[in-house]
Design a protein around this motif. Structure first.
Motif, mmCIF file in Angstrom:
data_model
loop_
_atom_site.group_PDB
_atom_site.id
_atom_site.type_symbol
_atom_site.label_atom_id
_atom_site.label_comp_id
_atom_site.label_asym_id
_atom_site.label_seq_id
_atom_site.Cartn_x
_atom_site.Cartn_y
_atom_site.Cartn_z
ATOM 1 N N LEU A 458 -2.648 -5.800 3.858
ATOM 2 C CA LEU A 458 -1.832 -4.454 3.886
ATOM 3 C C LEU A 458 -2.740 -3.432 3.634
ATOM 4 O O LEU A 458 -3.069 -2.295 4.440
ATOM 5 N N GLU A 459 -3.551 -3.472 2.449
ATOM 6 C CA GLU A 459 -4.453 -2.408 1.915
ATOM 7 C C GLU A 459 -5.637 -2.230 2.906
ATOM 8 O O GLU A 459 -5.916 -1.069 3.308
ATOM 9 N N ASP A 495 0.708 -9.709 2.233
ATOM 10 C CA ASP A 495 0.068 -9.703 0.915
ATOM 11 C C ASP A 495 -1.136 -10.425 0.480
ATOM 12 O O ASP A 495 -1.668 -10.534 -0.790
ATOM 13 N N ARG A 497 -4.927 -11.920 0.585
ATOM 14 C CA ARG A 497 -6.291 -11.502 0.301
ATOM 15 C C ARG A 497 -7.185 -12.196 1.194
ATOM 16 O O ARG A 497 -6.923 -13.377 1.613
ATOM 17 N N ILE B 7 2.947 0.728 -1.810
ATOM 18 C CA ILE B 7 3.052 -0.698 -1.701
ATOM 19 C C ILE B 7 3.083 -0.855 -3.089
ATOM 20 O O ILE B 7 2.531 -0.618 -4.188
ATOM 21 N N ALA B 9 3.832 -4.538 -3.599
ATOM 22 C CA ALA B 9 3.466 -5.675 -3.812
ATOM 23 C C ALA B 9 2.073 -6.067 -4.495
ATOM 24 O O ALA B 9 1.888 -6.825 -5.524
ATOM 25 N N PRO B 10 1.156 -5.173 -3.955
ATOM 26 C CA PRO B 10 -0.346 -5.373 -4.693
ATOM 27 C C PRO B 10 -0.271 -5.135 -6.174
ATOM 28 O O PRO B 10 -0.870 -5.736 -7.094
ATOM 29 N N SER B 13 0.746 -7.859 -7.732
ATOM 30 C CA SER B 13 -0.133 -9.128 -7.592
ATOM 31 C C SER B 13 -1.261 -8.905 -8.515
ATOM 32 O O SER B 13 -2.444 -9.593 -8.839
#
Lengths: 669, 297
Positions: A458-459, A495, A497, B7, B9-10, B13
């Protein structure tokens, strides 16, 4: 088999201990036999265990791996029972090894001669005084020109092909009975690869060695091996004579693999193999390939198939070898979208030249007498909207350099880059306008390098979305999901990586990131070369779909002529930063005219044991392009007289609209 | 930064990542031993004023240089003070000073290194030559000069230590930056047209952070040694405040008579430094920054 096998691996199982404490196998019950004078190919995709198997044949396991069962016999004795001293005598002596990247396996600080003599001291019975002569002899055996000069060189002074030849010479130093080659030509240019394989074939013939080739490239295997083993998820799924395995294999995986290879003569896209191989320990109780197999039924999913020997000596791990004929081996998947070059102009390159030579203070104060020859020169191409331009050429031909320049990462030293037909782009990316930046997006070769390992998917996708469209919160997330779906990944990838994705998935994310900008032009820099063939086919299909739905213009750079063939409308052949030939793909591939295009196309290896590449020119190293005349003059087999050295070749336009730059008249080419 | 990350979620995480890293560190023998030692020292430093059996200033001329006994587990020093009490309290000052100075050194050295690594050019050349020149000097020497000029209070010691121990950090941060800058995701961000600041914050920093963590742990142990050396030389903590370096300096004269007076603080100081080093080692392995391991796998 009358003669006992030289390398004899029996029921070998190798595994590693996972965090949970369980032993997970990476090789399962592998049998492998090679006799003197035989050559065996081990084929498999990344993670199939092929390199582990090759290393195990030397009695070596990478750290963390352990033998869980089975034997590795060399000359009748188990390699794992031997003492360190005995192993040292065998490795590099009776058993030679040629590693994948010899550039990295040669010691950078020692001259070639010194390294070679060291190998001889360890494994040769000759008196020391004769070593020098022996080194020269070995180097000429691998057909290196002028061995005594090569001996004085350091590894970095040699080309990739020459380094590989030195590595082979070194492996031959101990007069080996067997040779292990781990991807011996991966990373080399097609022409160099063809030469090295020819050399290896000849060595096998004259020296009666047992050879084991590990490769992901079926074309290489077709060229040099009599027998092939196909590995999948750590087990042998198919073994047989090369001809059978490559033309009509009796295992669904091998057939799928063949169908995923793009071929020169095929105008359709290759067919991708869906799914991905199981990770160690996740193979389940049934056939490891069952989840991806179109023929799979309940029996396949619950029971592991035994090895079945077919009538003509093929051994397959499949319950239904007779049914496998239903699966096509030549991928004729989607018809690629083609676009003729008469629409609006998307991008114009006008006489582009790029020079890597940095003009430092000293150069500015004392300009060199002879002006430096630019790395890339005289590139003029007009790209229509929706068109796909393929750029092909060997390494160092400047293909990626041109892309970087268009993206603004490398300012050109001359010429112009225009958006459309008449809007010049500033060479420097920092000074381009946001909408110009948005229009041109680039996808890089290796997704491991081009995706930030610290960012989630997402990032990664939100970078362009925030920058160009100022999306935030919900809207951003929705758009990211939408993008993931266009590259056929689900929202559950958001989510993750990069390290949690497979190679193909990573490259899809990279493609999605490029398309997040709604670009008009996408620059693809060798985007499939780091991927397995089955995955490559899927990425090609994806690019084709995106082109269909978004009318994107691509510049597709690759060293692989078959991949470029599959996707391009127009192809430009580059040699040392200059265009040799440009024209519609069908014309360039159908009736190649420039001598260099001829050589390139002839060196392409296809997984067909009956087609031998024609070697037309020596693979000479050239460091800088010649200052004047034809860039290809030094290697050209059809070089005329001095005119090729002095005059820039004229552009000749053929009837099918393709342009050739050569002094030889068009009708004689 | 004005924008709020949408965001959720990160963020979670990231915490998870820290936790899993910690778990993996503890799983390694060096990590579990190291972290235990460091935690023990920190906990002791926090609670020692509550548990020490004596007042650290309390002198008793009757029991000068006594051997260990039930009343004084590590004996007494030349003024008859309880060694055990002083050893337990002796790390507090060092931990407070280095605990502030280490992050400060990391931040200034790290930021300077990253900026130099990014910018390059003549400034980079000049600063790096200065760094080289500084690194050629024996470590304590410039420290001594500054402390002699400005005095010895914590208000001088903390910035001084932070400044000098930040200099080697520049080098490490610059090298880490060079490694990351060469990668394609930085080129990709440049080609998209992000601002330099965004590239540093989003793309570069997260990848340099691992190296900085390990470097931070290493710097911390060096700084502890440096601080103790200053105390030993009489430039750090002033008596009668208990401090390991100072205690070693005082007690070493009587070492043959009362070895515990030296051994106590030596064991305390070295166990803390060994603990930090082991932790740094395990952290480097877990984060994949260990060169020797990288070469094998």
């Amino acid at each position: 088999m009358a003669e006992p096998a030289l390398i004899d691996i029996r029921n070998l199982t190798v595994g590693f201990r996972a965090r949970s404490g369980a032993l997970l196998p990476v090789l399962r019950n592998v049998d492998l036999q090679v006799c003197r004078g035989e050559s065996l190919g081990i084929v498999g995709e990344s993670g199939s265990g092929k390199s582990t198997l090759a290393l195990a044949a030397m009695g070596f396991l990478k750290r963390g791996l352990q033998r869980m069962g089975g034997q590795v016999l060399f000359n009748g004795d188990d390699m794992f029972d031997r003492t360190r001293k005995q192993l040292e005598a065998i490795r590099g002596g009776q058993l030679g090894v040629v590693p994948q990247n010899s550039g990295q396996s040669l010691t950078p600080t020692l001259r070639i001669g010194t390294q070679m003599r060291e190998a001889l001291r360890l494994h040769c019975t000759l008196p020391e005084a004769e070593h020098e002569a022996r080194v020269i002899n070995l180097l000429s055996q691998v057909r290196l020109p002028d061995p005594s000069t090569i001996m004085q060189r350091y590894p970095h002074e040699l080309s990739g092909g020459q380094q590989q030849r030195v590595a082979i010479a070194m492996a031959l130093a101990g007069e080996p009975d067997a040779l292990l080659l781990d991807e011996p030509t991966t990373g080399l240019d097609v022409t160099t690869q063809a030469h090295i394989l020819e050399l290896l074939r000849e060595l096998a013939r004259t020296r009666n060695m047992a050879m084991v080739y590990v490769s992901h490239d079926l074309g290489v295997i077709a060229r040099v091996c009599e027998k092939v083993q196909v590995l999948y998820a750590g087990e042998v799924v198919l073994e047989g004579p090369t001809r059978h395995v490559l033309t009509d294999p009796l295992h669904p995986y091998a057939r799928g693999l063949l169908a995923s290879i793009p071929r020169l003569g095929e105008t359709h896209l290759p067919v991708a193999l869906d799914g991905r191989p199981p990770t160690p320990g996740k193979t389940g109780s049934g056939c490891a390939f069952a989840p991806r197999c179109v023929l799979a039924n309940d029996q396949c999913r619950s029971k592991r198939p035994p090895l079945i020997t077919s009538a003509h000596g093929e051994v397959t791990r499949c319950f239904y070898p007779e049914k496998t004929g239903q699966i096509a081996t030549i991928g004729s998947g989607t018809d690629p979208v083609h676009h003729d070059a008469c629409g609006d102009t998307a991008l114009t390159l006008r006489d582009l030249s790029i020079s890597y030579a940095r003009s430092g203070l000293i150069e500015r104060l004392f300009p060199p007498a002879v002006p430096t020859v630019p790395t890339v020169d005289g590139i003029s191409i007009i790209l229509a909207k929706g068109e796909t331009l393929g750029l092909v050429g060997e390494s160092g031909s400047g293909k990626s350099t041109i892309l970087k320049s268009i993206a603004g990462l490398l300012p050109p030293s001359g010429g112009q880059i225009l958006m459309g037909a008449d809007t010049p782009l500033t060479p420097n990316v920092e000074r381009r306008r946001p909408d110009q930046l948005r229009c041109i997006q680039m996808v890089f070769q290796n997704p491991d390098e081009s995706l930030n390992p610290r960012q989630s998917v997402l990032e990664i996708l939100s970078q362009p979305l925030r920058l160009y469209f100022n999306l935030r919160g919900r809207a951003l997330q929705d758009r990211a999901v939408e993008l993931l779906e266009t590259v056929r990944l689900g929202s559950h990838y958001l989510d993750r990586r990069p390290e949690q994705l497979s190679g193909g998935e990573k490259q899809r994310v990279a493609v999605a990131r490029a398309f997040a900008a709604n670009p008009e032009i996408v620059l693809c820099d060798e985007i499939t070369s780091a991927l397995d063939v089955s995955v490559q086919a899927a990425v090609l299909e994806l690019l084709n779909d995106l082109k269909k739905s978004m009318d994107t213009t691509y510049i597709f750079v690759s060293h692989d002529l078959t991949v470029v063939r599959a996707l391009s409308d127009r192809v430009a052949v580059l040699y040392q930063g200059r265009i040799c030939e440009v024209g519609p793909a069908a014309a360039v591939y159908g009736s190649p005219s420039h001598p260099y295009t001829d050589i390139l196309l002839n060196a392409v290896l296809e997984p067909d044991p009956d087609v031998a590449p024609k070697l037309m020119a020596e693979d000479v190293v050239e460091l800088a392009p010649p200052a004047c005349g034809c860039p290809f003059q030094r290697r050209c087999p059809r070089k005329l007289d001095s005119v090729c050295e002095t005059d820039t070749p004229p552009s000749q336009t053929g009837a099918d609209g393709h342009v050739v730059r050569c002094h030889i008249p068009l009708n004689e080419l | 930064m004005t924008e709020v990350s949408p965001i959720t979620a990160p963020a979670q995480s990231r915490l998870q990542r820290v936790l899993t890293t910690l778990q993996e560190v503890v799983r390694l023998p060096s990590g579990s031993i190291g972290l235990t030692l460091v935690t023990l020292h920190i906990v002791l430093a926090l609670i020692s004023p509550l548990i020490v059996p004596y007042d650290f200033k309390e002198m008793n001329s009757a029991i000068i240089l006594a051997d260990p006994s039930a009343a004084h587990w590590l004996g007494t020093d030349h003024l008859g003070r309880d060694v055990m009490t002083r050893v337990l309290l002796g790390g507090r000052e060092a931990l407070i000073v280095t605990g502030i100075a280490t992050p400060a050194a990391l931040i200034w050295g790290g930021l300077t290194g990253v900026l130099l690594g990014l910018r390059g050019g003549w400034l980079d050349e000049v600063v790096m030559r200065l760094v080289d020149a500084f690194l050629a000097l024996p470590g304590v020497l410039p420290l001594l000069v500054l402390v002699t000029v400005f005095g010895t209070g914590n208000d001088v010691l903390i910035p001084t230590l932070a400044f000098f121990f930040g200099i080697p950090v520049i080098r490490v941060a610059r090298a880490a930056t060079h490694e990351v800058v060469a990668r394609d995701f930085i080129s990709a961000a440049r080609a998209r047209g992000h601002s330099q600041l965004t590239i540093v914050r989003r793309e570069l920093m997260p990848n340099v952070l691992d190296t900085m963590m390990v470097e931070g742990a290493m710097r911390w142990s060096w700084m502890l040694l440096g601080f103790s050396a200053l105390s030993f030389l009489g430039f750090g903590v002033s008596p009668p405040t208990p401090d390991w370096g100072l205690m070693i300096a005082d007690a070493r004269v009587y070492m043959s008579l009362a070895p515990w007076g030296v051994l106590g603080p030596v064991v305390a100081l070295s166990s803390l430094i060994i603990g930090i080093n082991l932790t740094a080692d395990a952290l480097a392995k877990t984060l994949g920054l260990d060169r020797s391991r990288k070469a094998v796998v």
